[in-house]
Structures are given as C-alpha cells and as structure tokens.
Design an enzyme around this catalytic site. Sequence first.
Site, PDB file in Angstrom:
ATOM      1  N   ASN A   1     -11.038 -11.371  -1.886  1.00 28.08           N
ATOM      2  CA  ASN A   1     -10.510 -10.520  -2.956  1.00 28.08           C
ATOM      3  C   ASN A   1     -10.948 -11.021  -4.325  1.00 28.08           C
ATOM      4  O   ASN A   1     -11.302 -10.238  -5.214  1.00 28.08           O
ATOM      5  CB  ASN A   1      -8.983 -10.486  -2.897  1.00 28.08           C
ATOM      6  CG  ASN A   1      -8.448  -9.668  -1.733  1.00 28.08           C
ATOM      7  OD1 ASN A   1      -9.198  -8.980  -1.047  1.00 28.08           O
ATOM      8  ND2 ASN A   1      -7.165  -9.762  -1.502  1.00 28.08           N
TER       9      ASN A   1
ATOM     10  N   ARG B   1     -15.682   5.675   4.146  1.00 22.96           N
ATOM     11  CA  ARG B   1     -16.048   4.417   4.815  1.00 22.96           C
ATOM     12  C   ARG B   1     -15.844   4.619   6.304  1.00 22.96           C
ATOM     13  O   ARG B   1     -14.777   5.038   6.746  1.00 22.96           O
ATOM     14  CB  ARG B   1     -15.165   3.261   4.345  1.00 22.96           C
ATOM     15  CG  ARG B   1     -15.209   2.970   2.859  1.00 22.96           C
ATOM     16  CD  ARG B   1     -14.398   1.713   2.530  1.00 22.96           C
ATOM     17  NE  ARG B   1     -14.111   1.584   1.113  1.00 22.96           N
ATOM     18  CZ  ARG B   1     -14.939   1.047   0.230  1.00 22.96           C
ATOM     19  NH1 ARG B   1     -16.110   0.577   0.644  1.00 22.96           N
ATOM     20  NH2 ARG B   1     -14.606   0.960  -1.040  1.00 22.96           N
TER      21      ARG B   1
ATOM     22  N   ARG C   1     -17.967   1.751  -2.705  1.00 20.64           N
ATOM     23  CA  ARG C   1     -18.379   0.411  -3.146  1.00 20.64           C
ATOM     24  C   ARG C   1     -18.501  -0.578  -1.985  1.00 20.64           C
ATOM     25  O   ARG C   1     -17.597  -0.722  -1.171  1.00 20.64           O
ATOM     26  CB  ARG C   1     -17.396  -0.121  -4.186  1.00 20.64           C
ATOM     27  CG  ARG C   1     -17.801  -1.462  -4.784  1.00 20.64           C
ATOM     28  CD  ARG C   1     -16.842  -1.886  -5.859  1.00 20.64           C
ATOM     29  NE  ARG C   1     -16.985  -1.051  -7.040  1.00 20.64           N
ATOM     30  CZ  ARG C   1     -16.000  -0.810  -7.906  1.00 20.64           C
ATOM     31  NH1 ARG C   1     -14.801  -1.282  -7.685  1.00 20.64           N
ATOM     32  NH2 ARG C   1     -16.218  -0.066  -8.979  1.00 20.64           N
TER      33      ARG C   1
ATOM     34  N   HIS D   1     -13.495  11.263  -2.125  1.00 23.46           N
ATOM     35  CA  HIS D   1     -12.587  10.291  -1.519  1.00 23.46           C
ATOM     36  C   HIS D   1     -11.580  10.954  -0.594  1.00 23.46           C
ATOM     37  O   HIS D   1     -10.808  10.276   0.092  1.00 23.46           O
ATOM     38  CB  HIS D   1     -11.857   9.532  -2.650  1.00 23.46           C
ATOM     39  CG  HIS D   1     -11.112   8.328  -2.211  1.00 23.46           C
ATOM     40  ND1 HIS D   1      -9.736   8.252  -2.223  1.00 23.46           N
ATOM     41  CD2 HIS D   1     -11.546   7.125  -1.740  1.00 23.46           C
ATOM     42  CE1 HIS D   1      -9.349   7.063  -1.792  1.00 23.46           C
ATOM     43  NE2 HIS D   1     -10.414   6.363  -1.494  1.00 23.46           N
TER      44      HIS D   1
ATOM     45  N   TYR E   1      -4.950  -1.311   8.529  1.00 23.11           N
ATOM     46  CA  TYR E   1      -4.354  -0.633   7.377  1.00 23.11           C
ATOM     47  C   TYR E   1      -3.268   0.326   7.857  1.00 23.11           C
ATOM     48  O   TYR E   1      -3.393   0.942   8.915  1.00 23.11           O
ATOM     49  CB  TYR E   1      -5.387   0.196   6.611  1.00 23.11           C
ATOM     50  CG  TYR E   1      -6.503  -0.563   5.942  1.00 23.11           C
ATOM     51  CD1 TYR E   1      -6.687  -1.928   6.125  1.00 23.11           C
ATOM     52  CD2 TYR E   1      -7.404   0.101   5.117  1.00 23.11           C
ATOM     53  CE1 TYR E   1      -7.725  -2.609   5.510  1.00 23.11           C
ATOM     54  CE2 TYR E   1      -8.443  -0.570   4.494  1.00 23.11           C
ATOM     55  CZ  TYR E   1      -8.600  -1.920   4.700  1.00 23.11           C
ATOM     56  OH  TYR E   1      -9.635  -2.582   4.090  1.00 23.11           O
TER      57      TYR E   1
ATOM     58  N   ARG F   1       1.636  -1.290  -3.810  1.00 24.65           N
ATOM     59  CA  ARG F   1       1.105  -2.491  -3.167  1.00 24.65           C
ATOM     60  C   ARG F   1       0.436  -3.441  -4.152  1.00 24.65           C
ATOM     61  O   ARG F   1       0.665  -4.636  -4.146  1.00 24.65           O
ATOM     62  CB  ARG F   1       0.093  -2.100  -2.091  1.00 24.65           C
ATOM     63  CG  ARG F   1      -0.484  -3.279  -1.332  1.00 24.65           C
ATOM     64  CD  ARG F   1      -1.732  -2.880  -0.573  1.00 24.65           C
ATOM     65  NE  ARG F   1      -2.902  -2.776  -1.445  1.00 24.65           N
ATOM     66  CZ  ARG F   1      -3.961  -2.019  -1.180  1.00 24.65           C
ATOM     67  NH1 ARG F   1      -3.983  -1.283  -0.104  1.00 24.65           N
ATOM     68  NH2 ARG F   1      -4.984  -1.999  -2.018  1.00 24.65           N
TER      69      ARG F   1
ATOM     70  N   HIS G   1      -1.439   0.991   2.911  1.00 24.79           N
ATOM     71  CA  HIS G   1      -2.456   1.909   2.406  1.00 24.79           C
ATOM     72  C   HIS G   1      -1.967   3.353   2.352  1.00 24.79           C
ATOM     73  O   HIS G   1      -2.666   4.230   1.840  1.00 24.79           O
ATOM     74  CB  HIS G   1      -3.701   1.809   3.297  1.00 24.79           C
ATOM     75  CG  HIS G   1      -4.955   2.324   2.681  1.00 24.79           C
ATOM     76  ND1 HIS G   1      -5.554   3.501   3.082  1.00 24.79           N
ATOM     77  CD2 HIS G   1      -5.732   1.845   1.692  1.00 24.79           C
ATOM     78  CE1 HIS G   1      -6.658   3.702   2.378  1.00 24.79           C
ATOM     79  NE2 HIS G   1      -6.780   2.714   1.523  1.00 24.79           N
TER      80      HIS G   1
END
Length: 731
Positions: A89, A420, A450, A480, A513, A609, A637
């Site tokens: 991270n 993704r 990304r 997205h 997630y 979160r 998530h």
Amino acid sequence: MSSLPTTPASESSASLENDPASTLRINHTHAGIRARAAANASRDLDDAGLYFNRELSTLRFHIRVLEQALDDTHPLLERLKFLLIFSSNLDEFFEIRVAGLKRRIAYGNEESGMDGHSSSSIFQEITSTAHEQVERQYHILNTRLIPALAERGIHFLRRNSWNKSQREWVRTYFDDEIMPVVSPIGLDPSHPFPRLVNKSLNFIVELEGRDAFGREGGMAIIPAPRSLPRLIRLPQELEREGCQEYVFLSSMIHAHAEQLFPGMTVRGCYQFRLTRNADLAMDTEDVSDLASALKSELLARRYGDGVRLEVANNCPAHLSDFLLKQFKLEQEDLYLVDGPVNLSRLMAMIGDSERADLRYTPFVPGLPKALRKDESLFDMISRQDILLLHPWESFGVIENWLAEAARDPGVLAIKQTLYRTGFESGVVSALVDAARSGKEVTVVIELRARFDEADNIALASRLQEAGANVIYGVMAYKTHAKMLHIVRREAGQIRHYAHMGTGNYHSKTAKLYTDYSLLTARETLCEDVHHVFQQLSGMGEPRHTEHLLHAPFTLHRRLVELIDRETAHARKGRKAMLTVKCNSLTEPKLIQALYRASQAGVLCQLIIRGTCCLRPGVPGISDNITVRSVVGRFLEHTRVFHFHNAGKSETWCSSADFMERNMFQRVETCFPLLDRKIAQRVRKDLDTYMLDNCQSWTLQPDGHYEKRCPGKDEAAISAQETLLYAYAARP
C-alpha cells in the site's frame, strides 16, 4: 477472532430503524442539536476546518492495516501478511499520491485543497508520519513477528547462522542460479549510473583494488535479477526437523559479492530500492489509438522520477548521499530500513507455506436457497432477483451463468464491462467461448485501470481474436461500472437479464473483497443496463434510465437530493436517518449535504473503509455523524447507501465511492434493491457492521481513529465473522 452468534446475521442483529435507542438518540438530536445548529448556522460549510486532507487520511488507513500485524486475534502468518500489505500500500501511495504532491511543489503549485493546507505542508507531514511508521513496521517485523514465527518453526536464516552444509548449498545456488543471470555494473565514465527499474532490488558496492583492465576500484551497482525469488526455502534435508527455513536472496548476494568482482576486495555491499512516479499522465485529447498510447506510457512508468529511496540502515552516509544525488532526491526522501528493502515480495512465502495452522480457517462460499437446485440459472433468475454477498457467497455463480449463456442456443447477445479481471478467468473464457460460437459479444474494457493496464491490453487482444467486439470505453472517462447484460430468446420472445455489482469480475479478488452482486430479470432494470451499454458503444445524448443512477450524469445530483430529502424529513420532525458504506468519502458537495443533514437532526451512520475528508463531531455541524472503518480478514469493498425516507426506505448498491473522480470522471452505476426481502437483508448486514466492536475503528474529531473494543459485559462481535457464519458453508 470473536464470539460468534448462535443465529445468522439476518436474525441476530435488530434493525437500527426499529431500535428504541436509535429513536431516543434522534429525539435527543432534535432537542439538543437545533440550538447548536442555530448558533452555527452562519458558519460557512466551505470552512477549511471542517475537512481532513485526503492524502493524510489515506495514510491513516494504511496505518490501520499495519495495526493488524499487532492483533493476535489474527493467525500468525496472516499478521505477517498485513505487514506486507502495508508495504505494498505504501509503495502505491508514494508512486501516486506523494509523486503528485512532489510534482505540484516542483511546479510551484501550492494551492490548498478544501482542507486549506498547502502541498508543501502536507508533504512534510506525510514524510514525518511515513518515516515513523516505516521504522515501526520493521520493529514489529524484527521484534514481534520473526521471533513468533521462529517459535512456531518458521525461520529466516541470517548469514552468520548458516551451518557448513547450508553455506555449501548457498554457494552452489549462487553459482548455478544467480551468477548466470546477474550483471554487475562498475561505475566509471564509460559506465555511468544505470537506469534502474521502479521498485527493483539493487545493491551498491564499494570496491578496492584494480580490475582486469587496470582500473582503480570505486563503486558498482548490482541489480538483483527480477526473475529470481527474494526468499528461497532450503532443501528439506538441510532443515531442522519440523521446521521451514528460508534464506534471503539479498543474503546470498551479500555473502558472495566478491565472486562478481574477481581480484578486487568488496569493502561494503548494501541493498537499496528506488520508488518512482508511476502515475500515467496521458493527454487523451491527442490520442488516436488508446492501446498503442498506453503501451508507450507503460514503458515510461518503469523509469519515472524518483520519489523515495529505501536503503539498508547499515549503509554509510557517503553512499546513501551518493544515491540521493543520482536520483535527485533530498535527505527527507531517504528511508533507512532494518531488514529487506522489498518486503512485499515476501508474500509468495505465505502462499507457499504448509502451515495451515497459522492461516485463517478456510471456508466454502455458500449459495442462497434460491440457487440450491439443479436447474438453469436463467430459470431461477427469471423467477426472482438474487443477491450474492462475496466472498461468503460464491462468485462462481456468475462464472457458471456466463458459461451457461455461452452454451445456450437461445442466447443471442452478451454485453459486459471489465475493469479488473484475470486473463485466464472463467469470465473471460466464457466470453471467448460465446464469441466463438457465433453469439454477439460486446465487451467494454477499461484499459486504464491503474496497474492492470498491460493485462487489460492483452485481454482485449484475446477477446478480439475470438471475434468479440471490444470497446475501450469513453476517452475522458474511465468505465468503472460493473454490468452484464444477456439477451435470450425464450418461446419466441426476447428476454433480458442483467448482473450489477459493487466489485470487479475477478475470481481471485472475489475471495478477498466484500462485494454485492445482483442478478435480475426485471424488465425496467435490464432496460436501464441496456441503455447504459448503448451509450458506451455509441454516441449521442444521455439515455433516460428508469431506476439506475448513472455517473457522470445523474448519480451525484441524485445522491445529494436523497440526502437533502432526509434533511427535509428531519426538519418536519420526522424520524430521519441514513447509512453510507463505501471505500472513500472526499467529494465536497456530498460532505456538505451530510453536514446539512446532521444540522437538521438526521442520524448519519458512515462506514468508510479508507479515505474520509469529513470531520465528525463538530458541535452544531457534524455531531450527529459517526464515521467508522472496518479492517479485517477481507477488504471491505461494498458500496451501499440506505435512506430511511420517513419509513419508505430505499437501499442502493453502487460501483461508485463518494469521490470526485467517481461522480464526474468515471462511468458508474448505482442500482436500487427493489426486492423488499433483499433490501431488508442488506440493511441488516449494515446493522451488523454498526455493531462491530472487534475490527471497527471510529474516526475522532481530531482525525485519529480509535479502535472499538468490547466492554466489560459486552459480547465481542466481528461483522466479517458474523457474516461468514451467516452466509458461508463449512469445508
């Protein structure tokens, strides 16, 4: 981890909407807050004092992840995993957030954000905090985790602890595996300082003597081969009985560095790693071929400007200063570490470990009752909406549905967004099969997700080769949204089906997630999804949607309206409350709408979160707002928004966070849960998160987070464990 309830979450936690304590608090709010609100009515909601800085808030989330490494309710290897996740991270934080700050400072852009802090002041605070936390991270590793692992038979062997047999094996490994692929670079006028890849492991070596060409020794760089693992397990015959023993690649190179410089003396060998700016800065207006442009940008990403230098803490100052000068960095950018400089590469060891006793207890994802039948998924979905909560309920349902659609002769078309996903995933394989069987397959792939750009370019090529129509989305907006649309002919009629979710179509992250998936055949919802796909693939004015909220067009405006509606109910003396669960809250107008709601007496329960720029607990402004963050085994998530609406409650799920980029720079969807039982189930899931006192952190008015712990006579409740108990099967 915590005491589990004896009944599922749907039965164990009373809905807060019917909780007398909740009603009392709201009544108290009307009595007490109105006076304070009146006193503060003149306070400008643009006041910088009402907002936290985004970068600092993000860094605080990473620190909450690091805190998990100290939590002995997690199994030991999982605690190590949290420490390594903190490293990963922090890498991205420096590559993107800190790199952006440094770029703004370099261009003289000190313009403050809504929090009122300049770029320079934020950079200085980040630097101070990051240095402190990195030092703390290695202290936890060296004094807590490594000794605890050693007690359980897992050892990381230092050079001075190798026995004769181990030293001989290391020498052989170095000769056979490392020497053939390593390329040391002596530094002289004909060998200038090499261009090192972002985040690669390297060594700076100080030499003495003359080489084969009579050149005086000085310095050299050894780039560690990226093809080799950073941690190597010893052969079983060299391990102590019942133990797993590992040697670091860096230790092997340190031990045999002189073999790379025959005839010379190695005076010192020190590992280092450079973190570079990895943000892609592409001018979309001048791009005619997005895929080709991205390929060029990805090559440049590996060699962006330096933003952080990590060096072993035993490295002499003159060598670390030399490196700083080469990378045009300042002393504050130097991080001296007491251990491996690339900790995140140790993640492979956790996956390979045979010690199941030091990992979380496995579980089998469950299935809703509606799906526990041996019949077509189309038949089941046509009868009722189905909601899945991953990872506790199986993501395989979606993969199986797509596989069934690929085989079904009645299926005419499949449309899907991919942000993704894995190159070899079941989702992609089903889309390939459907295209090859002659079905109309259209896939909207967001190439600019990304750090997944290269994978998505390869995925696009694979789908195109199979005959699918591949669309790269809208140039200025990342796609997205998580949507799937299937068109099927049934008994001579066209029938539409859809899936909408809060998370990506990725089978691996679906195990890690938390995300909701809605499968539906409702005509109006499916028509809305169809319209969004048409807008993505074609051109023209925004299409009307009956139920879906759609960024960048209607989502932000409608969310503000939903919050304001709750505010209006409160001003009329009605019970008013809302719950927002998402990953980040940064968008100023949404924050201000929440402030207005709090001033009116709306009970605002926020489960955020990560990054949160809203400041709770400000008298007369936000003292009716609570913000909590849940950090545990699974990455939270889900994006869920619930509004009491004077008893006519509405519950929504979304692909979007409460951030500027999601509202205005991305294609997003937010969908209502129209099935009453499903909506009630999700609200009870939210209640479970509000009851968490094991993995929940509460944001304080000064910006720090306070860990919630069970009181003396209070039962321990972990939301994630409770939901696992409620929805997952047992192995």
